[in-house]
Design an enzyme around this catalytic site. Structure first.
Site, short mmCIF file in Angstrom:
data_model
loop_
_atom_site.label_atom_id
_atom_site.label_comp_id
_atom_site.label_asym_id
_atom_site.label_seq_id
_atom_site.Cartn_x
_atom_site.Cartn_y
_atom_site.Cartn_z
CG ASP A 10 48.58 46.71 53.44
OD1 ASP A 10 50.03 45.86 53.72
OD2 ASP A 10 48.43 46.83 52.20
CE LYS A 108 51.90 44.58 51.34
NZ LYS A 108 51.19 45.91 50.42
CB CYS A 153 47.61 44.37 49.53
SG CYS A 153 48.72 45.37 48.59
#
Ligand code: VGL
Ligand code: ZN
Length: 204
Positions: A10, A108, A153
């Site tokens: 990310d 995701k 994450c």
């Protein structure tokens, strides 16, 4: 080594300074991540990728404030400011990220009713993203994780990676955390207990 992959979590505009869910110093890790990408045999990226009105957004719950918790059918869920909306500038990778070498991008958080912190499972801890199968089919059994955010994450990806049988290292110097109500220390502790190797440049 051919059986190792770097997983960059990310590293997107919305998690960098100026973004909708900025992580302090999020952009500082880009040069180090690029260096690790150059040295890696295999590179996988993840991309937080939410539809507008996603259930993890505080605005989707009338009266709710960002950074508070609600109960979802799958368990407690932190509510966030709107971020990483599919196709938005905020959802793009940081412009300095050397992403071209990546062999796979795992998106995701695209299901409206469930959030997904981990690169392996959504927040119900049962719906797979397909990443474990992809890595196994390719004979990859050893992972190094870097990116944003350490306590969300990156951390949940590392815990799932270990539970899926991957030898897992998190390079803390190539991560930055959100640190919500002690979440950073709590996640570091959970990762240690789970058998994630935590490294920084001093131990490299
Ligand atoms: C993340 C909160 C919400 C992360 C993603 O990348 O750590 N955190 N969505
Ligand atoms: Zn998100």
């Amino acid at each position: 080594m051919a059986d190792e992959a770097l997983v960059v979590i990310d590293l997107q505009n919305d998690f960098c300074p100026g973004g909708a869910l900025a992580v302090t110093g999020g952009d500082e890790i880009v040069p180090l991540v690029n260096d690790l990408i150059r040295r890696a045999d295999h590179v996988v990226l993840t991309q937080d990728w939410h539809p507008a009105g996603h259930s993890s957004f505080a605005f989707s719950h009338p009266g709710a404030q960002p950074f508070t918790m609600i109960d979802m059918p799958y368990g407690p869920q932190t509510l966030w400011p709107d971020h990483c909306i599919q196709g938005s500038l905020g959802s793009d990778f940081h412009s300095g990220l050397a992403w071209t070498k990546a062999e796979l991008v795992v998106r995701k958080g695209f299901r409206p009713d469930i959030d997904s912190y981990s690169a392996f499972f959504e927040n119900d801890h049962t719906t797979p993203t397909g990443l474990a199968g992809y890595l196994r089919e390719r004979g990859i059994d050893t992972l190094t994780l870097v990116g944003l955010a350490t306590d969300f994450c990156v951390g949940f990806s590392a815990l799932d990676a270990v539970s899926q049988g991957f030898k897992t290292t998190v390079r803390l110097d190539a991560c930055r955390g959100i640190d919500l109500n002690g979440s950073l220390d709590a996640m570091l502790q959970r990762m240690r207990e789970a058998g994630v190797a935590l490294e920084d440049s001093l131990t490299d």
